[in-house]
Write an enzyme that holds these catalytic residues in place. Structure first.
Site, PDB file in Angstrom:
ATOM      1  N   SER A 186       0.413  -1.529  -0.105  1.00  0.00           N
ATOM      2  CA  SER A 186      -0.345  -0.289   0.141  1.00  0.00           C
ATOM      3  C   SER A 186       0.756   1.390  -0.181  1.00  0.00           C
ATOM      4  O   SER A 186       1.785   1.302   0.612  1.00  0.00           O
ATOM      5  CB  SER A 186      -1.502   0.014   1.366  1.00  0.00           C
ATOM      6  OG  SER A 186      -0.435  -0.205   1.783  1.00  0.00           O
ATOM      7  N   GLY A 217       0.999   5.231  -3.939  1.00  0.00           N
ATOM      8  CA  GLY A 217       0.495   6.177  -5.154  1.00  0.00           C
ATOM      9  C   GLY A 217       0.465   6.371  -5.837  1.00  0.00           C
ATOM     10  O   GLY A 217       0.302   7.423  -6.696  1.00  0.00           O
ATOM     11  N   LYS A 218      -0.855   6.001  -5.708  1.00  0.00           N
ATOM     12  CA  LYS A 218      -2.238   5.704  -6.662  1.00  0.00           C
ATOM     13  C   LYS A 218      -3.164   6.999  -6.662  1.00  0.00           C
ATOM     14  O   LYS A 218      -3.143   7.085  -7.611  1.00  0.00           O
ATOM     15  CB  LYS A 218      -3.040   4.954  -6.492  1.00  0.00           C
ATOM     16  CG  LYS A 218      -2.661   2.908  -6.111  1.00  0.00           C
ATOM     17  CD  LYS A 218      -3.953   1.772  -6.086  1.00  0.00           C
ATOM     18  CE  LYS A 218      -4.514   2.197  -5.103  1.00  0.00           C
ATOM     19  NZ  LYS A 218      -3.849   2.061  -3.904  1.00  0.00           N
ATOM     20  N   GLU A 242     -11.228  -7.736   1.072  1.00  0.00           N
ATOM     21  CA  GLU A 242     -11.889  -5.927   0.590  1.00  0.00           C
ATOM     22  C   GLU A 242     -12.606  -5.331  -0.725  1.00  0.00           C
ATOM     23  O   GLU A 242     -13.220  -4.714  -0.954  1.00  0.00           O
ATOM     24  CB  GLU A 242     -11.583  -5.684   1.994  1.00  0.00           C
ATOM     25  CG  GLU A 242     -11.746  -5.722   3.615  1.00  0.00           C
ATOM     26  CD  GLU A 242     -10.096  -5.731   3.936  1.00  0.00           C
ATOM     27  OE1 GLU A 242      -9.600  -6.277   2.556  1.00  0.00           O
ATOM     28  OE2 GLU A 242      -9.965  -6.083   4.680  1.00  0.00           O
ATOM     29  N   CYS A 253      -9.783  26.361  12.459  1.00  0.00           N
ATOM     30  CA  CYS A 253     -11.083  25.778  13.826  1.00  0.00           C
ATOM     31  C   CYS A 253     -10.333  25.585  15.124  1.00  0.00           C
ATOM     32  O   CYS A 253     -10.623  26.516  15.566  1.00  0.00           O
ATOM     33  CB  CYS A 253     -10.750  24.752  12.578  1.00  0.00           C
ATOM     34  SG  CYS A 253     -12.743  23.793  12.821  1.00  0.00           S
ATOM     35  N   HIS A 275     -11.761  25.440   6.886  1.00  0.00           N
ATOM     36  CA  HIS A 275     -10.773  24.969   6.389  1.00  0.00           C
ATOM     37  C   HIS A 275     -10.434  25.752   4.602  1.00  0.00           C
ATOM     38  O   HIS A 275     -11.053  24.534   3.982  1.00  0.00           O
ATOM     39  CB  HIS A 275     -10.828  23.448   6.255  1.00  0.00           C
ATOM     40  CG  HIS A 275     -11.364  23.109   7.662  1.00  0.00           C
ATOM     41  ND1 HIS A 275      -9.933  22.256   8.917  1.00  0.00           N
ATOM     42  CD2 HIS A 275     -12.344  22.443   8.210  1.00  0.00           C
ATOM     43  CE1 HIS A 275     -10.178  21.789  10.010  1.00  0.00           C
ATOM     44  NE2 HIS A 275     -11.290  22.009   9.951  1.00  0.00           N
ATOM     45  N   GLU A 306      -7.414  25.525   3.710  1.00  0.00           N
ATOM     46  CA  GLU A 306      -6.530  24.924   2.630  1.00  0.00           C
ATOM     47  C   GLU A 306      -7.301  23.554   2.179  1.00  0.00           C
ATOM     48  O   GLU A 306      -6.489  23.369   0.804  1.00  0.00           O
ATOM     49  CB  GLU A 306      -6.040  23.648   3.787  1.00  0.00           C
ATOM     50  CG  GLU A 306      -7.000  22.523   4.859  1.00  0.00           C
ATOM     51  CD  GLU A 306      -7.032  22.999   5.908  1.00  0.00           C
ATOM     52  OE1 GLU A 306      -7.121  22.206   6.930  1.00  0.00           O
ATOM     53  OE2 GLU A 306      -7.201  23.677   6.319  1.00  0.00           O
TER      54      GLU A 306
END
Length: 555
Positions: free
Chosen positions: A19, A22-23, A154, A385, A510, A512
């Site tokens: 995992s 970088g998909k 999964e 926030c 937020h 960002e």
């Protein structure tokens, strides 16, 4: 632009071996390349976990929760998609196993499958295919990223659904791209292709033959290595690409373009498009790698600092602020729980202090200490926030003299609840998807720093919170010098605060989530500018002695 009326074409991105290859970045970079060839691109992320959305998951497990304009709590990869392309993400751009099953079960309860046995195939896979088609929204190309790793139990329903899609839409309208790992074994001094071979074998056993391979590596794959991979994985040698490690994520589109990936995709899709225009990306990469104004250090005071993915959009927005100021932003992650032990020396090593969003009482006193340090030492401060709420509590205790002031989130018995539960949140018991979520308007006060930075009177920003500033204390704060520079025009909620005489800004939203490398958010651009000015001013003065602030009940 490709003429409307043509069928949407689908690019399915899977990953193997390990995992975190970088998909998401690969999918976003491909989207950027195709968009720069004049194609309209959309994205979809399919996550195999059973949670309906990531909103209630720990940042240590999942990383950041990215919030869309329509209030969806989504995977952080949607942030990459928005930053790299012009596509707008909504709740239809991210589906989980839990959400898919929820949809199917609700249909079953309504009697839509009356008389049938509801099964994974065809009912779950049909639902997955339906959300894939819905996400396309008439775009020329939909890039579908399947989360997890090939071989995970999964992921099987999603992989079966995308296997079927090729037969549903036709071979020229569906392409499978598989991201895999080609590690360099230092002891042997060579690259190893066996993990890639096994990953593709696993994918083929499921019924999917990849059309192209993205081979993640820390070095260029030689031609003979690509030929070997092609032979054993049953793909054309021209469809094996090096997905090279690069210093900046904004270099990934350029790296993949140099490999010829976008040309190969145009060939596989049998689609005409113009040559890509990548000058903007080249300019951005140059600014990131060769900043003219040097380096500036930003201290992020939080409790999720061990996993930087927890603040992914925030980190990138600060990089964008550096791009806007032709400077390199160096991030210093400061654990707020350690500040509570009394040593604030890490704060003296930064040019500005940022307190990001978060939940729960752990580490809050350390964040308040960070705010106090910034206010008293005139260090540029930005609170987002929870960061705004920490600034309010700090000022209430140490300037207004309201002993024990706190948020009702942390102390229901506080004598001074300067931060209180929003009216619309009272009586809400469910955790998932029940906060104040999505984009809301904010009116900016004339003559304030916020108004000057935005250059507008009305802005819309994305929110994710349950608590707000208590307007019962507003007059006291204003008398002490706090400026309420941004307010929600509909409900009168405080959205922005600032202190005159220094760069001290807080926002309840937020920002960002709206920042892009080509369009840095004005609040981050202004914050980095203030940090540079503070750095330059400090360099002209002898270093000040680090002061330890006493840690007590009132922070």
């Amino acid at each position: 632009m490709v003429k409307r009326g043509k069928k949407t074409k689908y690019l399915f991105v899977t990953g193997g071996v390990v995992s975190s290859l970088g998909k998401g970045l690969s999918a976003a970079s491909i989207g950027a390349l195709l968009e720069n060839r004049g194609l309209e691109v959309q994205h979809l992320k399919l996550d195999p976990y059973i949670n309906v959305d990531p909103g209630t998951m720990s940042p240590f497990q999942h990383g950041e929760v990215f919030v869309t304009d329509d209030g969806a709590e989504t995977d952080l990869d949607l942030g990459h998609y928005e930053r790299f392309t012009s596509a707008k993400m909504t709740r239809r751009n991210n589906y989980t196993t839990g959400r898919i099953y929820q949809n199917v079960i609700q249909r079953e309860r309504r009697g839509e499958y009356l008389g049938k046995t509801v099964q994974v195939i065809p009912h779950i896979t049909d639902e997955i295919k339906a959300v894939i088609r819905e996400a396309a929204g008439g775009a020329d190309i939909l890039i579908v990223e399947v989360g997890g790793t090939v071989g995970d139990i999964e992921s099987l329903p999603f992989l079966e659904a995308i296997r079927q899609m090729k037969y549903d839409v036709g071979e020229e309208n569906a392409v499978y791209a598989h991201l895999t790992l080609v590690p360099f074994i230092a002891a042997a001094g060579e690259l190893k292709t066996k993990p890639t071979q096994h990953s593709v074998k696993e994918l083929r056993e499921i019924g999917i033959q990849p059309d192209l391979l993205l081979c993640r590596s820390d070095r260029e794959l030689p031609r003979d290595m690509k030929d070997k991979i092609a032979l054993f994985c049953n793909v054309d040698p021209s469809a094996v690409f090096t997905a090279l490690d690069v210093p900046s994520i904004y270099e990934v589109p350029l790296s993949l373009h140099r490999e010829g990936l976008d040309d190969k995709l145009a060939e596989l899709f049998n689609i005409w498009s113009r040559a890509p225009r990548l000058e903007r990306w080249e300019t951005i990469v140059d600014k990131v790698k060769n900043p003219r104004r040097g380096e500036v250090r930003i201290g992020i005071v939080g409790k999720y600092v061990e996993l930087h993915e927890s603040y992914k959009s925030l980190n990138e927005a600060l990089v964008h602020g550096g791009i806007a100021n032709d400077a390199r932003v160096k991030l210093a992650f400061i654990d707020s729980t350690k500040l509570e032990e009394g040593d604030l020396s890490d704060l003296d090593k930064v040019d500005a202090i940022l307190v990001p969003g978060g939940f729960g009482i752990r580490g809050t006193e350390g964040k308040i200490l960070g705010v106090k340090y910034a206010r008293e030492h005139k260090v540029p401060f930005f609170g987002i926030c929870l960061g705004l709420q920490m600034a309010v509590i700090e000022m209430a205790r140490n300037v207004l003299g309201l002993a024990g002031a706190n948020s009702l989130e942390f102390d229901e018995a506080t004598p001074h609840p300067v931060v209180t539960l929003m009216e619309g949140q009272k009586g809400v018991t469910d955790k998932g998807g029940t906060m104040r979520l999505g984009a809301y308007p904010c009116t900016l006060k004339e003559g304030t720093k916020a108004r000057a930075l935005y250059g507008a009177e009305l802005v819309h920003e994305r929110h994710r919170h349950r608590f707000e500033f208590n307007n019962d204390y507003r007059a006291q704060f204003e008398a002490a010098g706090m400026v309420f520079s941004g307010v929600n025009p509909d409900l009168g909620l405080v959205e922005m605060i600032e202190l005159p005489g220094q760069h001290f800004v807080g926002c309840q939203f937020h920002p960002e989530f709206r920042s892009k490398p080509f369009a840095p958010h004005p609040l981050f651009a202004g914050f980095v500018k203030a940090a540079l000015e503070h750095r330059d001013a400090q360099q002209r003065q002898p270093p000040a002695e680090v002061k330890k602030l006493a840690v007590g009940k009132n922070g």
